[in-house]
Design a protein around this motif. Structure first.
Motif, short mmCIF file in Angstrom:
data_model
loop_
_atom_site.label_atom_id
_atom_site.label_comp_id
_atom_site.label_asym_id
_atom_site.label_seq_id
_atom_site.Cartn_x
_atom_site.Cartn_y
_atom_site.Cartn_z
N LEU A 50 0.71 -1.27 -0.44
CA LEU A 50 0.17 0.29 -0.28
C LEU A 50 1.19 1.51 0.06
O LEU A 50 0.58 2.11 -1.10
CB LEU A 50 -0.71 -0.10 1.39
N PHE A 51 1.76 1.09 0.61
CA PHE A 51 2.83 2.38 0.80
C PHE A 51 3.36 2.86 -0.29
O PHE A 51 3.50 4.24 -0.98
CB PHE A 51 3.44 2.28 1.78
N GLN A 52 3.68 1.56 -1.33
CA GLN A 52 4.78 1.48 -2.47
C GLN A 52 3.75 2.08 -3.53
O GLN A 52 3.85 2.83 -4.58
CB GLN A 52 4.93 0.13 -2.89
N LEU A 53 2.40 1.70 -3.46
CA LEU A 53 1.87 2.43 -4.34
C LEU A 53 1.01 3.88 -3.93
O LEU A 53 0.49 4.32 -5.33
CB LEU A 53 -0.35 1.49 -4.02
N TYR A 58 1.05 9.55 -5.79
CA TYR A 58 2.07 10.60 -4.88
C TYR A 58 2.62 11.35 -6.78
O TYR A 58 2.49 12.34 -6.69
CB TYR A 58 2.62 10.68 -4.23
N PHE A 59 3.50 10.87 -6.79
CA PHE A 59 4.72 11.50 -7.57
C PHE A 59 4.18 11.23 -9.02
O PHE A 59 4.57 12.85 -9.93
CB PHE A 59 5.97 10.27 -7.72
N THR A 60 3.33 10.72 -9.57
CA THR A 60 2.50 10.50 -10.94
C THR A 60 1.43 12.04 -11.09
O THR A 60 1.06 12.83 -11.71
CB THR A 60 2.18 9.45 -11.19
N GLY A 61 1.15 11.85 -9.51
CA GLY A 61 -0.47 13.01 -9.95
C GLY A 61 0.14 14.26 -9.21
O GLY A 61 -0.49 15.07 -9.01
N THR A 62 1.45 14.62 -8.51
CA THR A 62 1.81 16.12 -8.57
C THR A 62 2.36 16.82 -9.63
O THR A 62 3.77 16.50 -10.10
CB THR A 62 2.47 15.80 -7.09
N PRO A 63 1.57 18.23 -10.19
CA PRO A 63 2.62 18.30 -11.26
C PRO A 63 3.42 19.19 -10.68
O PRO A 63 3.41 19.80 -9.66
CB PRO A 63 1.77 19.33 -11.98
N ASN A 64 5.00 19.30 -11.68
CA ASN A 64 5.89 20.43 -11.60
C ASN A 64 6.61 19.63 -10.08
O ASN A 64 6.56 21.12 -9.23
CB ASN A 64 5.38 21.64 -10.99
N LEU A 65 6.48 18.97 -9.47
CA LEU A 65 7.06 18.72 -8.18
C LEU A 65 8.39 18.59 -8.29
O LEU A 65 8.93 18.12 -8.99
CB LEU A 65 6.93 17.16 -7.64
N SER A 66 9.20 19.81 -7.49
CA SER A 66 10.38 19.69 -7.89
C SER A 66 11.22 18.89 -6.74
O SER A 66 10.82 18.85 -5.68
CB SER A 66 10.62 21.10 -6.81
N LEU A 67 12.23 18.70 -6.82
CA LEU A 67 12.85 17.50 -6.41
C LEU A 67 14.50 17.97 -5.65
O LEU A 67 15.55 16.88 -5.27
CB LEU A 67 13.11 16.02 -7.25
N SER A 68 14.08 18.75 -5.87
CA SER A 68 15.47 20.05 -5.81
C SER A 68 15.77 19.92 -3.98
O SER A 68 14.64 19.36 -3.47
CB SER A 68 15.34 21.59 -5.96
N LEU A 69 16.78 19.66 -3.97
CA LEU A 69 17.18 19.64 -2.32
C LEU A 69 16.67 21.14 -1.20
O LEU A 69 17.14 21.63 -0.15
CB LEU A 69 18.77 19.04 -1.86
N SER A 70 17.26 22.43 -2.97
CA SER A 70 17.38 23.61 -2.56
C SER A 70 15.38 24.14 -1.58
O SER A 70 15.04 23.36 -2.43
CB SER A 70 17.67 24.67 -3.49
N PRO A 71 15.72 24.73 -0.89
CA PRO A 71 14.59 25.11 -0.24
C PRO A 71 13.91 26.22 -1.52
O PRO A 71 13.89 27.17 -2.54
CB PRO A 71 14.48 26.07 1.11
N GLN A 72 12.33 25.37 -0.61
CA GLN A 72 11.67 25.96 -2.09
C GLN A 72 10.72 27.11 -1.53
O GLN A 72 9.89 27.22 -0.39
CB GLN A 72 10.43 25.29 -3.30
N PRO A 73 10.31 28.43 -2.42
CA PRO A 73 9.30 29.75 -1.70
C PRO A 73 7.95 29.13 -1.71
O PRO A 73 7.54 28.37 -2.98
CB PRO A 73 9.63 30.83 -2.39
#
Length: 542
Positions: A50-53, A58-73
Motif C-alpha cells: 500500500l505504501f509503495q502504491l 503521489y509522484f505521478t499526480g503532483t504537477p511540477n514537483l521539484s526534487l531539488s534539495l534547495s528550499p523552495q518559496p
C-alpha cells in the motif's frame, strides 16, 4: 476465507487460466510463499505494498514537483474566497435592506460582485507576483485588513443617502468608476472612449481599496508586512452626516466604530497604528472638527488613536507631517499605456481657439467671492475666454462642456474650490491646458515634489497672486505675455506628467507605466519607512 488447496485451483480459476494463460510455476511459488507467512508477516507485506502504491500515485499526480534539495518559496495565493471575505466575513449591523429598495440596488449589487471578483483573478495575480524578484517587495509588503462590510461595502449600498442633493448609486457602476461617459463621443478619440467614466471625485476610497486587493506587493501574511492598509471608506461614512439635522456624535460614530474594531487587531497593538495607512476620499477638513466643538464635520483625525496613522487624502493639511495629498480621480482611466500615448498625441495636436478657460460659477453667498472676480474678467475678455458656468450646469462629476472648454484653451484658471484644491486642476491638465493658480496651496505646497506634478512650478503653470487680481491685474494681458514657444514647452511638460495623476482602469495598474496609485503607495512606503519601523514594539527605544 480459506485459500484453495495448493495445486488444485477451483473451476472458475481453471477457466480463467485457460482464457489468460500465465506461468503456473510463478503462481504456485507465490501461493506457496504466502501460505508459509505468519499472519503478522502477511499484514506487514500488505502495508508495504500500500505504501509503495501511495508513493507512485503521489509522484505521478503532483504537477511540477521539484526534487531539488534547495528550499523552495511557498507561493501566497490570493484566492477568490479570501477576496470575498474582505466584504462578507463580518459582524452583523442588524440592519436589513427593505425589499422595496432591492430593485434600486440591483445595478449596484451586480457591479459590487465584479468589485469583489477583483480578487477572483487573484490566483493569477499572485502567481505573477511570485515571479517578481524578492528584492522588489522587500520591506514594501502591505497587508490589507479584512474588515466587516459595514466599514466599506455596505456604505456603497447606502448610495442614495450619501448626499442630500444627489443619488450616488450610479457611481458604483463599473467597479466604482461610475457610468460610461458615452456623451464624450466625438470629443475624445473613439478608440479610447471605453476608458472614460463619470467618476465621482470623492470616490477615491473605493478606487484605492480595489487597487490594494491586487497590489503587487500585497501579502496575506501579516507578520511579513511593512505596512497595514485600513480599507475604511471614511468619506462615504461621514458624508451622509455632514449636512442636515445631525449632531457631532452622529458624525463621529462611524469612525469611532472603526477605531474600536482596529484596536482589537494584533498588528495595531504592536505599533499603535504607526505602520498603518488609510485613504480619505474627502478633503482633510471634513475630518478635523475639534473634539469638543459641536460644529461641522467629523473629528476623526483628532481622535487620539489616529495620531500615528499615515493618511492619504485628496487635500491635505500642509502642516500635518503624516498626511499626503493624492490626485482626485478624474474621468479618464486608461486601460493600457497605449491609451495614454494615444491621448497624449491627441491633446498635443489639438487646435485651441481660446486663450484661457474658466470652469466655475460665482457664489453670491460669499462676500467678495474670488470666483466672481474671475468670472467678471473672463466675460470681459470676450472670445479669448471660454466660460462654463457651474451655477447653471451641474459640474460635480464632469460634463462634456468642461472637457470641450479645456481642450480648446491654452490656459485654465484654477481658483480654490471647497478647499484649496479642485478636481478641475487635473481635468484641465489632462486636456493639455496649462493651469493658472492663485493660491500656492492649490498645488505647489499641496503635493510632494516630483510625485504627481513637476518640481518646478514655472515649468508647467502660471501663478498670479489673488490680491493682484483683486487690485486690477488683467489676467488676459498676463497670459498674452507668454510666447508661443514658451507655451508649447509648458504644455509638453503637462502632457509628460499626465500618467502620474491618472488612475488606471485595471486593478493591476499599467504594467511598466506607473499611475497615481503606484506613485502614491511607493512614495508613502519610502517617506514614512522610519516612522513605521520606529513605532513598533521593540523598536521604540532604539
Amino acid at each position: 476465507m480459506l485459500l484453495p488447496i495448493l495445486g488444485h485451483p477451483s473451476a472458475d480459476q481453471a477457466t480463467g487460466l485457460k482464457e489468460h494463460p500465465k506461468s503456473p510455476n510463478l503462481k504456485s511459488l507465490l501461493k506457496s510463499f504466502l501460505y508459509r507467512l505468519s499472519p503478522i508477516h502477511r499484514t506487514f507485506l500488505f502495508l508495504l505494498i500500500l505504501f509503495q502504491l501511495f508513493l507512485v500515485l503521489y509522484f505521478t499526480g503532483t504537477p511540477n514537483l521539484s526534487l531539488s534539495l534547495s528550499p523552495q518559496p511557498t507561493p501566497q495565493l490570493l484566492t477568490s474566497q479570501s477576496s470575498q471575505q474582505q466584504f462578507q466575513s463580518s459582524e452583523s449591523d442588524g440592519e436589513e435592506i427593505q425589499s422595496s429598495d432591492e430593485t434600486k440596488f440591483e445595478a449596484t449589487e451586480l457591479d459590487q460582485q465584479k468589485f469583489q471578483a477583483s480578487g477572483a483573478d487573484s490566483q493569477a495575480s499572485e502567481r505573477e507576483g511570485n515571479q517578481i524578484q524578492a528584492t522588489e517587495c522587500d520591506g514594501r509588503r502591505i497587508y490589507v485588513y479584512e474588515m466587516p462590510p459595514r466599514f466599506n461595502y455596505d456604505l456603497q449600498k447606502k448610495c442614495d443617502k450619501l448626499d442630500p442633493w444627489h443619488d450616488k448609486c450610479d457611481k458604483n457602476l463599473n467597479e466604482g468608476f461610475g457610468p460610461e461617459a458615452r456623451e464624450l463621443a466625438g470629443i475624445v478619440p473613439e478608440s479610447i472612449l471605453p476608458a472614460w467614466h463619470w467618476t465621482d471625485h470623492y470616490w477615491g476610497e473605493v478606487v484605492y481599496h480595489r487597487r490594494m486587493l491586487d497590489y503587487k506587493c500585497r501579502t496575506l501574511e501579516p507578520e511579513s508586512a511593512a505596512a497595514f492598509y485600513i480599507p475604511f471608506y471614511a468619506g462615504l461614512a461621514v458624508g451622509g452626516y455632514l449636512w442636515g439635522n445631525h449632531n457631532a456624535s452622529e458624525r463621529d460614530w462611524p469612525c469611532e466604530q472603526m477605531i474600536e474594531w482596529v484596536q482589537g487587531q494584533k498588528w495595531w497593538k504592536r505599533s499603535n497604528g504607526s505602520d498603518h495607512l488609510i485613504m480619505l476620499g474627502r478633503l482633510t477638513w471634513a475630518f478635523r472638527r475639534l473634539r469638543k466643538d459641536p460644529g461641522w464635520g467629523s473629528s476623526f483625525i483628532h481622535m487620539p488613536e489616529m495620531k500615528n496613522v499615515v493618511r492619504l487624502a485628496v487635500e491635505r493639511n500642509v502642516w500635518d507631517d503624516l498626511e499626503v495629498a493624492v490626485p482626485y480621480p478624474t474621468i479618464f482611466h486608461p486601460r493600457s499605456a497605449s491609451d495614454i500615448v494615444e491621448w497624449q498625441r491627441f491633446v498635443r495636436g489639438r487646435r485651441r481657439d481660446h486663450l484661457f478657460a474658466l470652469v466655475g460659477g460665482a457664489r453670491a453667498s460669499i462676500r467678495n467671492d474670488f470666483r466672481g472676480v474671475l468670472q467678471g474678467q473672463c466675460l470681459g475678455a470676450g472670445a479669448a475666454c471660454r466660460h462654463v458656468d457651474c451655477a447653471r450646469e451641474n459640474c460635480l462629476d464632469g460634463t462634456t462642456a468642461i472637457m470641450s472648454a479645456f481642450l480648446g484653451s491654452e490656459f485654465c484658471l484654477q481658483p480654490r474650490g471647497d478647499g484649496f484644491t479642485r478636481r478641475s486642476v487635473f481635468d484641465c491638465m489632462m486636456a493639455g491646458s496649462i493651469p493658472v493658480f492663485f493660491w500656492r496651496r492649490t498645488a505647489y505646497l499641496q503635493y510632494e515634489r516630483e510625485w504627481f506634478l513637476p518640481g518646478e512650478p514655472e515649468s508647467y503653470s502660471v501663478f498670479i497672486p489673488r490680491d493682484d487680481v483683486r487690485n486690477g491685474t488683467d489676467i488676459r494681458k498676463v497670459l498674452e505675455g507668454y510666447g508661443r514657444e514658451e507655451v508649447q514647452r509648458m504644455r509638453e511638460k503637462v502632457i509628460e506628467y499626465t500618467p502620474r495623476f491618472l488612475y488606471a482602469k485595471s486593478s493591476k495598474g499599467l504594467a511598466n507605466t506607473r499611475d497615481a496609485f503606484d506613485i502614491a503607495i511607493d512614495g508613502v512606503l519610502s517617506k514614512y519607512k522610519d516612522h513605521m519601523e520606529s513605532g513598533r514594539i521593540g523598536n521604540r527605544n532604539e
